[in-house]
Motif scaffolding. Structure first.
Motif, PDB file in Angstrom:
ATOM      1  N   UNK A  47      31.383  48.813  34.768  1.00  0.00           N
ATOM      2  CA  UNK A  47      32.585  49.392  34.148  1.00  0.00           C
ATOM      3  C   UNK A  47      33.324  50.266  35.162  1.00  0.00           C
ATOM      4  N   UNK A  48      32.599  51.043  35.952  1.00  0.00           N
ATOM      5  CA  UNK A  48      33.239  51.882  36.974  1.00  0.00           C
ATOM      6  C   UNK A  48      34.011  51.024  37.977  1.00  0.00           C
ATOM      7  N   UNK A  49      33.427  49.908  38.377  1.00  0.00           N
ATOM      8  CA  UNK A  49      34.113  49.007  39.308  1.00  0.00           C
ATOM      9  C   UNK A  49      35.361  48.409  38.669  1.00  0.00           C
ATOM     10  N   UNK A  50      35.266  48.055  37.385  1.00  0.00           N
ATOM     11  CA  UNK A  50      36.431  47.514  36.674  1.00  0.00           C
ATOM     12  C   UNK A  50      37.520  48.572  36.528  1.00  0.00           C
ATOM     13  N   UNK A  51      37.128  49.814  36.251  1.00  0.00           N
ATOM     14  CA  UNK A  51      38.101  50.895  36.105  1.00  0.00           C
ATOM     15  C   UNK A  51      38.790  51.211  37.424  1.00  0.00           C
ATOM     16  N   UNK A  52      38.083  51.030  38.523  1.00  0.00           N
ATOM     17  CA  UNK A  52      38.714  51.204  39.836  1.00  0.00           C
ATOM     18  C   UNK A  52      39.745  50.099  40.072  1.00  0.00           C
ATOM     19  N   UNK A  53      39.438  48.895  39.630  1.00  0.00           N
ATOM     20  CA  UNK A  53      40.363  47.768  39.787  1.00  0.00           C
ATOM     21  C   UNK A  53      41.553  47.868  38.828  1.00  0.00           C
ATOM     22  N   UNK A  54      41.346  48.470  37.646  1.00  0.00           N
ATOM     23  CA  UNK A  54      42.394  48.586  36.622  1.00  0.00           C
ATOM     24  C   UNK A  54      42.503  50.044  36.177  1.00  0.00           C
ATOM     25  N   UNK A  55      43.093  50.898  37.016  1.00  0.00           N
ATOM     26  CA  UNK A  55      43.097  52.340  36.741  1.00  0.00           C
ATOM     27  C   UNK A  55      43.801  52.757  35.450  1.00  0.00           C
ATOM     28  N   UNK A  56      44.679  51.947  34.916  1.00  0.00           N
ATOM     29  CA  UNK A  56      45.367  52.319  33.682  1.00  0.00           C
ATOM     30  C   UNK A  56      44.381  52.413  32.514  1.00  0.00           C
ATOM     31  N   UNK A  57      43.245  51.702  32.605  1.00  0.00           N
ATOM     32  CA  UNK A  57      42.251  51.752  31.531  1.00  0.00           C
ATOM     33  C   UNK A  57      41.426  53.039  31.615  1.00  0.00           C
TER      34      UNK A  57
END
Length: 179
Positions: free
Chosen positions: A75-85
């Motif tokens: 999830x942290x990696x995904x949040x780095x890729x999609x910071x708006x989330x």
């Protein structure tokens, strides 16, 4: 506590914490647009890795390795890729968080609480696992602090602990997403 025979209702005053949680849940329902999506993922690589190292990790590091720290890391990696989330709404502004304080839903005697793992994005899977164990113990012992319970930027919940296969959690407002 035993309920006397014939008693049809009992009333219990909510603790300040429980009242605040209820207020936040209602605020989330009124102030956010909800969207739920379900996706299947292939966990075979993570499962194989966990099976291979969990005994050694527990023996050498004293950490029980569940799947949750892997979810947190992903999830942290995904949040780095999609910071708006990983952003939060503040009035008419969007506040982008350049760190992840991962809220982890934990069942306790006082009900469901969501302590956060501070700066989870900069931690290893083992450190995340250790931190999750620490906050879960504090929750069960009733020793969570306000710092433990505030500052989350994104939350991961786990309805499976209640026997459910699929659940739709309520946002931990002002966060914009929950997994």
């Amino acid at each position: 506590a035993a309920v006397p025979a014939g008693t049809r209702e009992t009333r219990e005053k909510m603790s300040t914490r429980r009242k605040r949680i209820a207020e936040h849940l209602l605020e989330a329902q009124h102030a956010t647009a909800h969207l739920t999506t379900f996706n299947e993922i292939d966990m075979s690589a993570v499962s194989a890795l966990r099976d291979r190292i969990k005994e050694r990790v527990e023996k050498e590091r004293g950490v029980k390795l569940s799947f949750m720290p892997f979810f947190v890391k992903a999830a942290c990696q995904a949040l780095e890729a999609y910071p708006v989330v990983n952003a939060q709404i503040d009035g008419e502004s969007i506040v982008y968080k350049h760190y992840v304080n991962m809220g982890i839903a934990v069942a306790s005697d006082a009900g469901l609480v969501v302590p956060s793992i501070k700066d989870a994005d900069s931690k290893s899977v083992l450190q995340i696992s250790r931190d999750i164990a620490d906050v879960a113990t504090k929750a069960r012992d009733g020793k969570l602090t306000m710092d433990d319970l505030t500052g989350g930027t994104f939350t991961i919940t786990n309805g499976g602990v209640f026997g459910s296969l699929i659940s739709t959690p309520i946002l931990n407002y002002p966060q914009v997403g929950i997994l």
